[in-house]
Design an enzyme around this catalytic site. Structure first.
Site, PDB file in Angstrom:
ATOM      1  N   THR A   1       0.801  -1.234   0.000  1.00  0.00           N
ATOM      2  CA  THR A   1       0.000   0.000   0.000  1.00  0.00           C
ATOM      3  C   THR A   1       0.833   1.284   0.000  1.00  0.00           C
ATOM      4  O   THR A   1       0.283   2.376   0.187  1.00  0.00           O
ATOM      5  CB  THR A   1      -0.919  -0.001   1.229  1.00  0.00           C
ATOM      6  N   GLU A   2       2.126   1.180  -0.235  1.00  0.00           N
ATOM      7  CA  GLU A   2       3.015   2.336  -0.074  1.00  0.00           C
ATOM      8  C   GLU A   2       2.623   3.539  -0.925  1.00  0.00           C
ATOM      9  O   GLU A   2       2.710   4.691  -0.468  1.00  0.00           O
ATOM     10  CB  GLU A   2       4.459   1.922  -0.376  1.00  0.00           C
ATOM     11  N   VAL A   3       2.230   3.341  -2.190  1.00  0.00           N
ATOM     12  CA  VAL A   3       1.961   4.492  -3.050  1.00  0.00           C
ATOM     13  C   VAL A   3       0.751   5.284  -2.588  1.00  0.00           C
ATOM     14  O   VAL A   3       0.545   6.419  -3.017  1.00  0.00           O
ATOM     15  CB  VAL A   3       1.793   4.079  -4.537  1.00  0.00           C
ATOM     16  N   ARG A   4      -0.065   4.703  -1.715  1.00  0.00           N
ATOM     17  CA  ARG A   4      -1.208   5.448  -1.175  1.00  0.00           C
ATOM     18  C   ARG A   4      -0.763   6.645  -0.356  1.00  0.00           C
ATOM     19  O   ARG A   4      -1.511   7.615  -0.198  1.00  0.00           O
ATOM     20  CB  ARG A   4      -2.068   4.533  -0.298  1.00  0.00           C
ATOM     21  N   ILE A   5       0.452   6.583   0.217  1.00  0.00           N
ATOM     22  CA  ILE A   5       0.958   7.708   1.000  1.00  0.00           C
ATOM     23  C   ILE A   5       2.145   8.382   0.307  1.00  0.00           C
ATOM     24  O   ILE A   5       2.961   9.033   0.949  1.00  0.00           O
ATOM     25  CB  ILE A   5       1.349   7.279   2.429  1.00  0.00           C
TER      26      ILE A   5
END
Length: 261
Positions: A134-138
């Site tokens: 989920t890294e690209v969400r932040i």
């Protein structure tokens, strides 16, 4: 072995490493990462036959802890580099561990938790488990884990998971090759012990040699990939989108990305 964030115990040749922050869904802190590395290095030198990873409470690992995330935007470039190197050492140590490894996954296994769970030799997951990078969400780049993910499932599937940041079920993770078996929760422990018995019946020297063979075949590529990943990690942490993404997450609002302003 006494740890603050882990429980480590031995029984019948099995070294069990349990993530033990159930009140935080076993979210990762720098201390937990250091303890995981130390626990794996100790397991590698021990006479245990199999290493089992599990999570206490309702989840396997919910990713990075909120306290660690809050500290991100205040860190120096040197501190960011140290963080990235710690993650790289964690996954490299797991990938190269000479003993067979098994992850028992229930609940959430997110971001770094997904990496820890799926990088084991065997990943057994309950039907209700969820996985996701989920890294690209932040506004962050899933840099280090991307190298191992491409080795596991290929670039096309890795692009899907890393770019969409979507969560996948145990069943889809099984189809992708991230999970070995989907096991009902009440059978998870028993199935793990069946697998342990099968592994213990084989030569430990041959198993260690087989794992060395497999890791050595990818060593040169992985060395270069991780070096690039560390650079990408450091660059990502210096961007507007990363600072905005972290702030938006902490403030529970929708991020305003640089290209959207």
């Amino acid at each position: 072995m006494v740890m603050n964030t882990l429980l480590v115990d031995d029984a019948d040749g099995v070294r069990r490493i349990t993530l033990n922050r159930p009140e935080r869904r076993n979210a990762m802190t720098p201390e937990m990462l250091d303890e995981l590395i130390a626990a794996m290095e100790a397991a590698a030198k021990s006479d245990c036959r199999v290493v089992v990873f599990a999570g206490a409470g309702e989840s396997f690992c919910a990713g990075l802890d909120l306290s660690a995330l809050q500290a991100m935007n205040e860190k120096t470039a040197m501190e960011h580099t140290a963080d990235a190197q710690r993650i790289a050492r964690l996954f490299r140590t797991l990938y190269e561990l000479p003993k067979p490894t098994i992850a028992l996954v229930h609940g959430a296994a997110i971001a770094g938790g997904t990496g820890l769970a799926t990088m084991c030799d065997f990943t057994l997951a309950t039907p209700g488990a969820k996985f996701g990078y989920t890294e690209v969400r932040i506004g962050f780049v899933p840099a280090v884990v991307s190298a191992f993910l491409v080795l596991q499932i290929g670039e096309k599937q890795a692009r899907d998971l890393l770019l969409t940041a979507r969560l996948v079920t145990s069943e889809e993770a099984l189809g992708l090759g991230l999970v070995n078996e989907v096991v009902e929760a009440e059978r998870l422990e028993a199935r793990a012990m069946e697998l342990v018995a099968a592994l213990k019946a084989n030569s430990p020297e041959a198993q260690a040699a087989t794992k060395r063979l497999l890791t050595s075949q990818n060593k040169a590529w992985l060395d270069e990939a991780i070096a690039y990943a560390l650079e990408a990690n450091a660059e990502a942490r210096a961007t507007y989108d990363f600072r905005e993404g972290v702030a938006a997450f902490l403030e529970k609002r929708k991020p305003v990305w640089k290209s959207s302003r």
